[in-house]
Design a protein around this motif. Sequence first.
Motif, mmCIF file in Angstrom:
data_model
loop_
_atom_site.group_PDB
_atom_site.id
_atom_site.type_symbol
_atom_site.label_atom_id
_atom_site.label_comp_id
_atom_site.label_asym_id
_atom_site.label_seq_id
_atom_site.Cartn_x
_atom_site.Cartn_y
_atom_site.Cartn_z
ATOM 1 N N LEU A 80 -8.311 19.263 -0.849
ATOM 2 C CA LEU A 80 -7.213 18.304 -0.959
ATOM 3 C C LEU A 80 -7.580 16.960 -0.344
ATOM 4 O O LEU A 80 -7.304 15.904 -0.921
ATOM 5 C CB LEU A 80 -5.964 18.852 -0.283
ATOM 6 N N ASN B 64 -9.999 15.200 -2.574
ATOM 7 C CA ASN B 64 -9.339 14.740 -3.785
ATOM 8 C C ASN B 64 -8.499 13.496 -3.520
ATOM 9 O O ASN B 64 -8.439 12.586 -4.343
ATOM 10 C CB ASN B 64 -8.473 15.856 -4.365
ATOM 11 N N TYR B 65 -7.845 13.434 -2.378
ATOM 12 C CA TYR B 65 -7.041 12.259 -2.068
ATOM 13 C C TYR B 65 -7.887 11.041 -1.728
ATOM 14 O O TYR B 65 -7.443 9.906 -1.894
ATOM 15 C CB TYR B 65 -6.070 12.541 -0.920
ATOM 16 N N ALA C 166 -2.462 15.213 -10.595
ATOM 17 C CA ALA C 166 -1.444 15.292 -9.553
ATOM 18 C C ALA C 166 -0.833 16.688 -9.501
ATOM 19 O O ALA C 166 -0.549 17.223 -8.424
ATOM 20 C CB ALA C 166 -0.368 14.239 -9.782
ATOM 21 N N TYR D 32 -2.360 19.465 -10.309
ATOM 22 C CA TYR D 32 -3.343 20.368 -9.723
ATOM 23 C C TYR D 32 -3.422 20.189 -8.209
ATOM 24 O O TYR D 32 -3.629 21.154 -7.482
ATOM 25 C CB TYR D 32 -4.710 20.150 -10.370
ATOM 26 N N ARG D 33 -3.254 18.974 -7.737
ATOM 27 C CA ARG D 33 -3.210 18.752 -6.285
ATOM 28 C C ARG D 33 -2.000 19.435 -5.664
ATOM 29 O O ARG D 33 -2.094 20.027 -4.595
ATOM 30 C CB ARG D 33 -3.173 17.263 -5.970
ATOM 31 N N ALA E 103 -2.104 22.424 -2.959
ATOM 32 C CA ALA E 103 -1.388 22.326 -1.685
ATOM 33 C C ALA E 103 -0.467 23.531 -1.495
ATOM 34 O O ALA E 103 -0.378 24.091 -0.389
ATOM 35 C CB ALA E 103 -0.581 21.027 -1.637
#
Length: 88
Positions: free
Chosen positions: A19, A22-23, A38, A40-41, A45
Amino acid sequence: MKFRLTPLNILAAAGMMLLAMNYLQIPVFTAQGKEFGAFYRLMLAGLTFVAMLIDLIFRFLFRDLKRIWLVELIFLLLTVILFLILQI
């Protein structure tokens, strides 16, 4: 308090790392201007949170570290098998 390393603990740490990576990336946008990934994030999470929660539950149910490893590995194996069955 002793720190006990467990499979779900490792999985949750890997999820948090993914995460964070990715961010920190440059966002990828689709042709409609929406940010790709978004959902998938959000799913990652959620799965990370569930892994941490289930790890805490197993830690309170089982005190022996060997038993925790065995139960969590069986849980992960059953989860992967169920996931593969649902993919078909």
